[in-house]
Design a protein around this motif. Sequence first.
Motif, PDB file in Angstrom:
ATOM      1  N   GLN A  31       0.839  -1.203   0.000  1.00  0.00           N
ATOM      2  CA  GLN A  31       0.000   0.000   0.000  1.00  0.00           C
ATOM      3  C   GLN A  31       0.877   1.257   0.000  1.00  0.00           C
ATOM      4  N   LEU A  32       1.981   1.211   0.767  1.00  0.00           N
ATOM      5  CA  LEU A  32       2.864   2.377   0.863  1.00  0.00           C
ATOM      6  C   LEU A  32       3.639   2.617  -0.435  1.00  0.00           C
ATOM      7  N   THR A  33       4.160   1.543  -1.055  1.00  0.00           N
ATOM      8  CA  THR A  33       4.903   1.735  -2.305  1.00  0.00           C
ATOM      9  C   THR A  33       3.975   2.235  -3.410  1.00  0.00           C
ATOM     10  N   SER A  34       2.748   1.760  -3.401  1.00  0.00           N
ATOM     11  CA  SER A  34       1.745   2.227  -4.361  1.00  0.00           C
ATOM     12  C   SER A  34       1.437   3.716  -4.134  1.00  0.00           C
ATOM     13  N   ALA A  35       1.305   4.120  -2.864  1.00  0.00           N
ATOM     14  CA  ALA A  35       1.033   5.525  -2.534  1.00  0.00           C
ATOM     15  C   ALA A  35       2.207   6.420  -2.922  1.00  0.00           C
ATOM     16  N   ILE A  36       3.432   5.923  -2.769  1.00  0.00           N
ATOM     17  CA  ILE A  36       4.620   6.681  -3.170  1.00  0.00           C
ATOM     18  C   ILE A  36       4.574   6.965  -4.671  1.00  0.00           C
ATOM     19  N   LYS A  37       4.264   5.935  -5.461  1.00  0.00           N
ATOM     20  CA  LYS A  37       4.179   6.110  -6.915  1.00  0.00           C
ATOM     21  C   LYS A  37       3.139   7.160  -7.286  1.00  0.00           C
ATOM     22  N   ASN A  38       2.054   7.197  -6.527  1.00  0.00           N
ATOM     23  CA  ASN A  38       0.973   8.140  -6.814  1.00  0.00           C
ATOM     24  C   ASN A  38       1.256   9.555  -6.307  1.00  0.00           C
ATOM     25  N   THR A 115      12.016  17.544  -2.789  1.00  0.00           N
ATOM     26  CA  THR A 115      10.849  17.299  -1.936  1.00  0.00           C
ATOM     27  C   THR A 115      10.429  15.827  -1.944  1.00  0.00           C
ATOM     28  N   ASP A 116      10.773  15.092  -3.002  1.00  0.00           N
ATOM     29  CA  ASP A 116      10.503  13.646  -3.027  1.00  0.00           C
ATOM     30  C   ASP A 116      11.371  12.887  -2.021  1.00  0.00           C
ATOM     31  N   LEU A 117      12.448  13.516  -1.583  1.00  0.00           N
ATOM     32  CA  LEU A 117      13.392  12.873  -0.667  1.00  0.00           C
ATOM     33  C   LEU A 117      12.704  12.367   0.599  1.00  0.00           C
ATOM     34  N   PHE A 118      11.667  13.069   1.039  1.00  0.00           N
ATOM     35  CA  PHE A 118      10.991  12.684   2.277  1.00  0.00           C
ATOM     36  C   PHE A 118      10.205  11.390   2.130  1.00  0.00           C
ATOM     37  N   LEU A 119      10.006  10.928   0.889  1.00  0.00           N
ATOM     38  CA  LEU A 119       9.325   9.656   0.641  1.00  0.00           C
ATOM     39  C   LEU A 119      10.280   8.472   0.758  1.00  0.00           C
ATOM     40  N   VAL A 120      11.581   8.762   0.806  1.00  0.00           N
ATOM     41  CA  VAL A 120      12.594   7.709   0.898  1.00  0.00           C
ATOM     42  C   VAL A 120      12.377   6.890   2.165  1.00  0.00           C
ATOM     43  N   GLY A 121      12.426   5.602   2.028  1.00  0.00           N
ATOM     44  CA  GLY A 121      12.307   4.752   3.213  1.00  0.00           C
ATOM     45  C   GLY A 121      10.934   4.152   3.391  1.00  0.00           C
ATOM     46  N   LEU A 122       9.906   4.795   2.838  1.00  0.00           N
ATOM     47  CA  LEU A 122       8.559   4.239   2.983  1.00  0.00           C
ATOM     48  C   LEU A 122       8.442   2.933   2.215  1.00  0.00           C
ATOM     49  N   ASP A 123       9.196   2.811   1.109  1.00  0.00           N
ATOM     50  CA  ASP A 123       9.130   1.574   0.325  1.00  0.00           C
ATOM     51  C   ASP A 123       9.996   0.470   0.929  1.00  0.00           C
ATOM     52  N   GLU A 124      10.775   0.793   1.969  1.00  0.00           N
ATOM     53  CA  GLU A 124      11.571  -0.232   2.649  1.00  0.00           C
ATOM     54  C   GLU A 124      10.725  -1.035   3.634  1.00  0.00           C
ATOM     55  N   VAL A 125       9.542  -0.505   3.921  1.00  0.00           N
ATOM     56  CA  VAL A 125       8.655  -1.166   4.875  1.00  0.00           C
ATOM     57  C   VAL A 125       7.791  -2.158   4.121  1.00  0.00           C
ATOM     58  N   GLY A 126       7.720  -3.392   4.626  1.00  0.00           N
ATOM     59  CA  GLY A 126       6.865  -4.401   3.997  1.00  0.00           C
ATOM     60  C   GLY A 126       5.415  -4.165   4.372  1.00  0.00           C
TER      61      GLY A 126
END
Length: 199
Positions: A31-38, A115-126
């Motif tokens: 859900q988080l990686t999908s939200a990052i893409k969006n 500003t995208d930098l703050f999204l880093v790490g959210l995709d590391e979470v399963g």
Amino acid sequence: MKKRNLKKISIIICLVLVVIITGCGKKKETQLTSAIKNTSISQKKVNSYRAKISVRSDSIEENYIVYNDSNKSYEINFIDNEEYETARIENGNTTVFDKGNNELNVKLKYDYTDTDLFLVGLDEVGETNYKEELIGKDTYKVYDFSVSSKTMNKILKPFNLSVEESGNCKVYINPDNQVYLIIYNFNNISASVSYTMIK
């Protein structure tokens, strides 16, 4: 006959191994990686957004709003800043203005553009559990999880800050499956960003 059967078995085993290897190599979308893409402009799904950012520690307090257009053009409005009010960055050229809209001959303290930098790490979470929270009339998914110091140091690098231990991250996902708010807390350092006007 035996040779033909062995050849068939060998081919089948090779195909199965290829499927397993390629399947295992792909990271499952959460859900988080999908939200990052969006949300991310770097992912090419979004052209622009407004990011309201706050970074606080013992040594700095930065509060600003960035209108990011395709990672090419930026308008940065500084909140409660005595030195300058606005910066405009286009084609690598930066122009800074004071509260009276007079152009200043100054350099910005930090790189405020990633500003995208703050999204880093959210995709590391399963896959992780979330709670639901009503904000206004909309229901948001709220994730709460631990973030490594390595990840946080990537985020803090433009501000010349670093942490030594892991910390906490809280993320709000809006009904359109986009990242709305991220709050990082690491001992004496906190950082937050909200994404709105996503187009």
